[in-house]
Design an enzyme around this catalytic site. Sequence first.
Site, PDB file in Angstrom:
ATOM      1  N   CYS C   8      -2.418  -2.035   5.459  1.00  0.00           N
ATOM      2  CA  CYS C   8      -1.509  -2.983   6.127  1.00  0.00           C
ATOM      3  C   CYS C   8      -0.881  -3.960   5.135  1.00  0.00           C
ATOM      4  CB  CYS C   8      -2.268  -3.707   7.232  1.00  0.00           C
ATOM      5  SG  CYS C   8      -2.929  -2.558   8.472  1.00  0.00           S
ATOM      6  N   ILE C  11       4.039  -2.210   2.416  1.00  0.00           N
ATOM      7  CA  ILE C  11       4.651  -0.966   2.899  1.00  0.00           C
ATOM      8  C   ILE C  11       4.180  -0.652   4.317  1.00  0.00           C
ATOM      9  CG2 ILE C  11       4.920   1.513   2.459  1.00  0.00           C
ATOM     10  CD1 ILE C  11       6.279  -0.262   0.362  1.00  0.00           C
ATOM     11  N   ARG C  15       6.614   0.004   7.488  1.00  0.00           N
ATOM     12  CA  ARG C  15       6.518   1.206   8.344  1.00  0.00           C
ATOM     13  C   ARG C  15       6.365   0.804   9.804  1.00  0.00           C
ATOM     14  NH1 ARG C  15       8.622   5.531   5.772  1.00  0.00           N
ATOM     15  NH2 ARG C  15       7.595   5.917   3.794  1.00  0.00           N
ATOM     16  N   LYS C  92       3.987   8.156  -0.978  1.00  0.00           N
ATOM     17  CA  LYS C  92       3.949   8.817  -2.288  1.00  0.00           C
ATOM     18  C   LYS C  92       2.974   8.041  -3.170  1.00  0.00           C
ATOM     19  CE  LYS C  92       5.799   5.683  -4.947  1.00  0.00           C
ATOM     20  NZ  LYS C  92       5.295   5.180  -6.195  1.00  0.00           N
ATOM     21  N   ASP C 175       3.832   6.369 -10.906  1.00  0.00           N
ATOM     22  CA  ASP C 175       4.293   5.374  -9.947  1.00  0.00           C
ATOM     23  C   ASP C 175       5.789   5.538  -9.640  1.00  0.00           C
ATOM     24  OD1 ASP C 175       4.042   3.140  -8.270  1.00  0.00           O
ATOM     25  OD2 ASP C 175       4.837   1.839  -9.832  1.00  0.00           O
TER      26      ASP C 175
END
Lengths: 332, 332, 332, 332
Positions: C8, C11, C15, C92, C175
């Site tokens: 959390c 990102i 989302r 990713k 990265d």
Amino acid sequence: MRVAIVGCGLIGGKRAKSIAALGHTVAGTADAVPERAAQLAKAYPGCAASAGWRELVARADIDAVVVATINDALAAITLGAVRAGKHVLVEKPAARSADELRPVAAAAKGAGVTVRVGFNHRFHPALRKARELVDAGACGPMMFVRGRYGHGGRVGYDREWRADPTLAGGGELLDQGVHLIDLTRWFLGDVASVSGFAGTFFWDMPAEDNGFVCLHHAGGQVGWLHASCSEWKNLFCLEIYGRTGKLQIDGLGGSYGVERLAYYRMLPQMGPPETTIWEYPGEDTSWNAEFRDFENAIAGTTGTGATLTDAIAALDVVAAVYQQSDRAKRAA
Amino acid sequence: MRVAIVGCGLIGGKRAKSIAALGHTVAGTADAVPERAAQLAKAYPGCAASAGWRELVARADIDAVVVATINDALAAITLGAVRAGKHVLVEKPAARSADELRPVAAAAKGAGVTVRVGFNHRFHPALRKARELVDAGACGPMMFVRGRYGHGGRVGYDREWRADPTLAGGGELLDQGVHLIDLTRWFLGDVASVSGFAGTFFWDMPAEDNGFVCLHHAGGQVGWLHASCSEWKNLFCLEIYGRTGKLQIDGLGGSYGVERLAYYRMLPQMGPPETTIWEYPGEDTSWNAEFRDFENAIAGTTGTGATLTDAIAALDVVAAVYQQSDRAKRAA
Amino acid sequence: MRVAIVGCGLIGGKRAKSIAALGHTVAGTADAVPERAAQLAKAYPGCAASAGWRELVARADIDAVVVATINDALAAITLGAVRAGKHVLVEKPAARSADELRPVAAAAKGAGVTVRVGFNHRFHPALRKARELVDAGACGPMMFVRGRYGHGGRVGYDREWRADPTLAGGGELLDQGVHLIDLTRWFLGDVASVSGFAGTFFWDMPAEDNGFVCLHHAGGQVGWLHASCSEWKNLFCLEIYGRTGKLQIDGLGGSYGVERLAYYRMLPQMGPPETTIWEYPGEDTSWNAEFRDFENAIAGTTGTGATLTDAIAALDVVAAVYQQSDRAKRAA
Amino acid sequence: MRVAIVGCGLIGGKRAKSIAALGHTVAGTADAVPERAAQLAKAYPGCAASAGWRELVARADIDAVVVATINDALAAITLGAVRAGKHVLVEKPAARSADELRPVAAAAKGAGVTVRVGFNHRFHPALRKARELVDAGACGPMMFVRGRYGHGGRVGYDREWRADPTLAGGGELLDQGVHLIDLTRWFLGDVASVSGFAGTFFWDMPAEDNGFVCLHHAGGQVGWLHASCSEWKNLFCLEIYGRTGKLQIDGLGGSYGVERLAYYRMLPQMGPPETTIWEYPGEDTSWNAEFRDFENAIAGTTGTGATLTDAIAALDVVAAVYQQSDRAKRAA
């Protein structure tokens, strides 16, 4: 078409090249300096230099005349050619003043010949594309235009013919500013009123080196224009605003930078506009396009080239600014 | 220094942050909406919200007041604070009109307090650097300034307070245009005469959405300025021309693009100028710099911040343009 | 669709926002730091935080899981969710290595669930447009791709989790470099061989801060890629060359600059190409577009999102570069 | 100084102009096409064309020779001139290969004459300024260099001499790539190892049209270079990274765009770097500067011009890439 060139300097040479490239014949030349006429003639097979422009425009084998002299001779030669029944492409501004140009327009009408004025910026690819977009409604109804155009002169610029109002008819406003005025009229229509100021800030010359113009157009739009020959970095920028989009043209190639057109389309939610940019890094194609348009005009097709009416309207704006500036100076 | 904030919106919040960052105390807040005053006060230890600005500026423990309300209250609150013996930093344009501001200037003089007007653009790094260059003679004597400033509004913009001349005192010319006017005066000095036009082209509101201004300065220079809230892509550009160089400032960060300053220095042989560009991609430091200048002004150092005299001069220009536009409309 | 978020942080929060904006339900959260899970859950009505990801992915009311943890947990959580019969969108690079990811792919195949890997750059508007142009043949057959991607870190960057290969699985090549590898494969197809070098030039950390990669693709094309976290000015640039045109993508918004796509179309006469540029100054829409694509993938439509096969291929490239670099270091 | 020109094409002509501008004498010319030698000689008073280069370099009144032929003759003519006791400025790459050049270096050493190789990019103003900044420590210790250089050829490019390895010694890597290699060595020092790939992607020719090179320098730095003649929009870009700053050079004037240098200086707090940009819109001054440096080298001052050692080192890199590519092709 068999074409004569009067005025064999830089621009006359470019016109000749373009005429030949389009399959026409450069049939004759004339210049106040006979050697220049001879030299240009030599480059085109069958082309003969005349002793003077009067003899040249009188030649029966000539269909059309390009007039590319300095400003003080433009109107007289155009008038002579028109009276000789020739079609004419005369370089901008076509005369030193609107008053000098009105009789030419009357004569052309009487003679039934076609005259176009070389406001060649209309034929630059970014401007043609801008025109297409506006015509297609891409920007909605027009609101205003901002224009900036200038160069930084060169050592001795104030000793050249452009610095002499007797030869040039005016200064920077008449030289580069008249392009901005013509382009703004092209997008916004007829001018209803003018305010502006022409001043000499830098150069040691009687002609102005900066012209500031505010146009109020018949449809309520505004043109906000500045031309300068103390513009230290060469610049051409025209910004065209409609209710739903903006077009911005930057550069004219060469020292003015790569020509480009940006189209900003407003979205219903507003915020950052959708942005598309076209760049035109190639050769200057405006000369060929303009001459092709001149051909079409002779053949009866109304194209995009400027007419004598357009030139008179632009020169009327220049004259109005000069009058206001003179009045202001006398008052001060 | 113990500082009170009147008007706790976006700008009031920025000022509070900057005051604390510089080691001062945000001591009190007030807002027409009490919850906003309370919320801002909560963020600063020991800070109390007052019921109204009158009580706040009367507090004995307050040294200085920041006035960051909407335009209709700026002058009255500044006057109240001045009469209470406080130094004041009031957001631009400091009043709805010059007439509203003149009594404030008189009172400030009488009270011996320092008032500065938040024309914060003077403190943007590109403009500070431009000023340094001009002061160092990098461009030679000034000739003219061109300014363009605008944004594209947002859905419903014509229903906001800025669209209501009673609250705002004017439209776009007063809102963003006044920055251009102030900056131009900063570089070119006193204004001798004004011509211009304020018109409403796009938005459904009584206030103008576009202001066009031509300034004639006492030293013969010209300012040529346009502010617009139908400028579809956010834009800030100031071009400053001297006899030996040009400065161009573009962008203000954020949606106006990275702030940058280009310096074009003319060479003796003329031609393309020597070109150096500075970019300022970092955070906006103008708020801190302006408040530091305000401190220095209180301490007796004349800095770069705008005074009430500057604000009155800028508002006089706006009023002159409004009068000319009204006259033109009545004539039409 | 009822979606759970594991991880959390920044990102995970993006989302969640996107999921809700698309009309789905953020149904549950989990995080190694329970307070973060609780805080994110609070923002979505009916959303409950679980004590751990295992409980969360086991919930019968959950349809899909977003895995947005740091790299060391991505593969294990994805595997757990897949075994629980959930569809998964995993950020990713989906794992620290291809070896860690292969069992996940096998399990997903067995479970008949859809897994997509959040290579969100594929969904940036400039890249989507580039893809459309390539698919439409605008550039002809592909020849090579050049990619440069990097940032300048921040103070203490070498003490963050990305600096620790145990947690991250690698350094800058894994990265940001993995995005370049994925995008290059997207345009040029399968990789046949790899050469490259990963080195630590600036930061005080065991992970590399620069990765240089040369890809030879099965079709003979070359990918020439460099990723750096000692790239002092943030940069994203992908240049895609076909036999008849070039595409160049610059910027990703924010500190990477406005996203734009330039299309250079070769003309039969060669010389300067025809140039069109699209700019995308608006908000980042990639998150919504990627989630929509994930939905479509679940519904059976092959879209543009990266699969586990894509992620394994990209991680295989990274591993090959690491091996070559290790060999080179041992040899030296 | 009395200078002979061998090779009277475009570059030979530029050299002659520069020699005269600097106050030297263009004393003789030779060319495989005698008419070209005669024509160039005609432009310089007292200059005589020789029947062949051997006679020319043998003339007792000649102090120095410029060798500006195509690649296959560079080494032999330079060797002949050196043996005749002349100083030589030979155009890059000075030979088709390092092997061809080593005997020239030995002979020059023996003869005690000065030879410089025309890697003129070192003398472009942006590169000179970059070198000054690096020498002054503005970027800290060097880390890596990225270089991209290319053009899009022209119709029939694959039928020109550059497409023929027998005449040229190689393809694009030897033609433009060698500039990148030389500049990278200039900033990063000696090359310790090389990996790379030379391939033919577009043109119908035996020589490569793209060269990709990774240099590992003795000090641990990396050079990451790509040269292309299927680079559809002309491009020159060199990016130089040190521990505390970055330099980026874009453009070389003309169709490569305005030459400019950007300097990004890292701040202690990191984040966006301090940014200064210099643009060089004027004429190309590299030819004069390089010849002046050649004069100084003859007079004993070590300058910035490339030596035969530099050229051999650059050609060694090219040869290494060719070997690796051949090996890879045979393996495939």
